[in-house]
Design an enzyme around this catalytic site. Structure first.
Site, PDB file in Angstrom:
ATOM      1  N   ARG A 183       0.847  -1.205   0.000  1.00 28.27           N
ATOM      2  CA  ARG A 183       0.000   0.000   0.000  1.00 28.27           C
ATOM      3  C   ARG A 183       0.874   1.244   0.000  1.00 28.27           C
ATOM      4  NH1 ARG A 183      -2.937  -3.193   4.321  1.00 28.27           N
ATOM      5  NH2 ARG A 183      -4.485  -4.346   3.115  1.00 28.27           N
ATOM      6  N   PHE A 228     -12.150  -4.291  -5.369  1.00 28.33           N
ATOM      7  CA  PHE A 228     -11.988  -5.305  -4.311  1.00 28.33           C
ATOM      8  C   PHE A 228     -11.371  -4.607  -3.084  1.00 28.33           C
ATOM      9  CE2 PHE A 228     -11.285  -7.192  -8.501  1.00 28.33           C
ATOM     10  CZ  PHE A 228     -12.270  -8.165  -8.551  1.00 28.33           C
ATOM     11  N   CYS A 252      -3.489 -13.380  -4.601  1.00 32.11           N
ATOM     12  CA  CYS A 252      -3.120 -13.880  -3.268  1.00 32.11           C
ATOM     13  C   CYS A 252      -3.249 -15.392  -3.210  1.00 32.11           C
ATOM     14  CB  CYS A 252      -3.947 -13.199  -2.184  1.00 32.11           C
ATOM     15  SG  CYS A 252      -5.703 -13.417  -2.395  1.00 32.11           S
TER      16      CYS A 252
HETATM   17  N1  SAH Z   1      -7.911  -4.771  -1.068  1.00 39.38           N
HETATM   18  C1  SAH Z   1      -8.331  -5.294   0.210  1.00 39.38           C
HETATM   19  C2  SAH Z   1      -8.490  -6.789   0.273  1.00 39.38           C
HETATM   20  C3  SAH Z   1      -9.408  -7.372  -0.724  1.00 39.38           C
HETATM   21  S1  SAH Z   1     -10.009  -8.928  -0.287  1.00 39.38           S
HETATM   22  C4  SAH Z   1      -7.366  -4.856   1.286  1.00 39.38           C
HETATM   23  O1  SAH Z   1      -6.312  -4.318   0.986  1.00 39.38           O
HETATM   24  O2  SAH Z   1      -7.670  -5.087   2.449  1.00 39.38           O
HETATM   25  C5  SAH Z   1     -11.080  -9.222  -1.614  1.00 39.38           C
HETATM   26  C6  SAH Z   1     -12.351  -8.394  -1.601  1.00 39.38           C
HETATM   27  O3  SAH Z   1     -13.018  -8.632  -2.837  1.00 39.38           O
HETATM   28  C7  SAH Z   1     -13.349  -8.741  -0.530  1.00 39.38           C
HETATM   29  O4  SAH Z   1     -13.617  -7.586   0.228  1.00 39.38           O
HETATM   30  C8  SAH Z   1     -14.613  -9.192  -1.278  1.00 39.38           C
HETATM   31  O5  SAH Z   1     -15.807  -8.737  -0.693  1.00 39.38           O
HETATM   32  C9  SAH Z   1     -14.408  -8.564  -2.628  1.00 39.38           C
HETATM   33  N2  SAH Z   1     -15.041  -9.224  -3.777  1.00 39.38           N
HETATM   34  C10 SAH Z   1     -15.112 -10.550  -4.044  1.00 39.38           C
HETATM   35  N3  SAH Z   1     -15.697 -10.752  -5.256  1.00 39.38           N
HETATM   36  C11 SAH Z   1     -15.961  -9.529  -5.777  1.00 39.38           C
HETATM   37  C12 SAH Z   1     -16.534  -9.079  -7.005  1.00 39.38           C
HETATM   38  N4  SAH Z   1     -16.934  -9.936  -7.940  1.00 39.38           N
HETATM   39  N5  SAH Z   1     -16.646  -7.761  -7.192  1.00 39.38           N
HETATM   40  C13 SAH Z   1     -16.229  -6.860  -6.252  1.00 39.38           C
HETATM   41  N6  SAH Z   1     -15.690  -7.239  -5.081  1.00 39.38           N
HETATM   42  C14 SAH Z   1     -15.554  -8.557  -4.834  1.00 39.38           C
END
Ligand code: SAH
Length: 397
Positions: free
Chosen positions: A215, A231, A341
């Protein structure tokens, strides 16, 4: 103590550092044991390899805890391991918030400990480790005197071990204070920003500590720019982007709960130029491409599209698809920041899929940064599962 003798040709992986013994690698068992007991593992020449816990219900029959025949597996053992893990994080400069134990890489297979200020979140993902839970709690209390230890064992993989999924407090210094703190959210600091973490209901242990350093790495590329954080979960990348001076940020997640937490975190950091959208990224990105919407920077941090080797093919399709859609939204000369991941998607596979997406999108990409998970999630060589996060910053034309 029962002895597990490995078949010829089957010991090499375990001898060269991997702590798992699969059930189909065993030639012979001497003595009796109960599920969760400590057993000794030998090669077919009867040379000692290590000691660990056994679970006949799991395909991973034994996970080694030590390679020292004289080391007893008792409270002192766990205290030493946890102390070493703690000293290692302190050496790296972590103070209040960090992954304290990263399972196999800290020589404590199937144990995860995240320390969020004075709240410790615990996951025991195997029967053998689960049996030591109360001992672990005693050790954690002795070492860091937390306000609370919270169990986030709502993880499906536990079912492969015959374990129930469960969550809740394992220990509190003051139950009422701990309940209030968890309900209001535990506040942590990361790269100078504040986040409120829901250790009870948030995803996994409540916050993804593995991206802390990644980040920070976005700072030079977002200043004065329009940024899409897909996401977004707790809004962590969006908040970093806005805090590093982005002109306008869009945070997107399919989960309404995630977007609520992202909003709360934006307010906590007095950031007002973030819009929050609850939607499916695959659909919305496609629609935006149709409408010619563009961003200077697009961040993609999707969940692991596969948790098994059988599914790699579908997962690769998913990664290609989302990166294709992301690439199409990046202005010429802008940046795609993209992650996987899943440890099944090796750096080589990920690179290949990104190149394919770029070719299909008729884009040229230039690698700016490649990183992995943060250094509080160390990578143990010969244990491939411990390298799981891959993070690219790519410039796009
Ligand atoms: N970027 C975040 C972690 C992401 S984890 C961080 O730094 O903390 C993945 C995320 O993707 C989850 O919050 C989940 O709700 C979301 N997600 C899963 N499938 C998705 C989709 N089709 N569209 C949008 N979000 C989605």
């Amino acid at each position: 103590m029962a002895k597990i003798i490995l078949a010829p040709q089957k010991a090499r992986r375990v001898e060269s550092g991997h702590p798992w013994v699969y059930d189909n690698e065993v030639a012979q068992t001497e003595g009796t044991y109960l599920a969760g007991d400590i057993v000794e593992v030998y090669n077919h020449k009867r040379q000692f390899i290590g000691k660990g816990y056994i679970n006949p219900q799991s395909h991973i029959l034994v996970r080694l805890l030590t390679r020292n025949a004289k080391e007893e597996i008792n409270k002192d053992f766990f205290k030493r391991r946890l102390q070493e893990a703690l000293a290692f994080r302190h050496l790296q400069g972590y103070e209040h918030t960090f992954r304290w134990v990263f399972g196999e890489a800290d020589f404590l297979p199937a144990l995860v400990l995240d320390k969020f200020g004075d709240c410790v979140v615990l996951q025991t993902l195997s029967l053998g480790m689960d049996k030591f839970k109360s001992l672990l709690v005693e050790v954690i209390v002795e070492l860091v005197q937390p306000l609370a230890i919270y169990e986030r064992n709502d993880v499906p993989v536990r079912e492969l071990e015959g374990l129930p999924q469960q969550t809740g407090f394992l220990w509190t210094k003051d139950l009422a204070a701990a309940q209030t703190a968890v309900k209001q959210g535990i506040t942590i600091k990361e790269n100078g920003f504040q986040f409120k973490i829901d250790v009870a209901e948030g995803q996994k242990t409540g916050y993804f500590l593995d991206q802390t350093e990644n980040r920070a790495a976005i700072a030079p590329y977002v200043k004065g720019k329009t940024v899409l954080d897909c996401f977004s979960h707790t809004g962590s990348f969006a908040i970093h982007a806005a805090g590093y001076g982005a002109k306008q940020v869009t945070a997107l997640d399919i989960s309404e709960q995630a977007m609520q937490s992202a909003k709360q975190n934006a307010a906590l950091n007095q950031l007002e130029n973030i819009e929050f959208i609850t939607a499916n990224a695959f659909d919305l990105l496609k629609e935006w491409t149709k409408n010619n919407r563009q961003f200077d920077v697009v961040i993609l941090d999707p969940p692991a599209f596969t948790k098994s080797r059988q599914n790699i093919h579908n997962a690769l399709r998913g990664y290609k698809e989302i990166n294709l859609r992301g690439l199409k939204l990046v202005k010429s000369g802008g940046f795609l920041i993209t992650c996987t991941c899943s440890h099944f998607i090796t750096p080589e596979l990920f690179k290949k899929v990104l190149q394919e997406a770029a070719t299909d999108a008729q884009k040229t990409i230039r690698e700016v940064t490649f990183k992995v998970q943060g250094k509080d999630h160390p990578i143990l060589w010969n244990v491939d599962e411990t390298l799981y996060l891959k993070f690219y910053i790519l410039q796009v034309w």
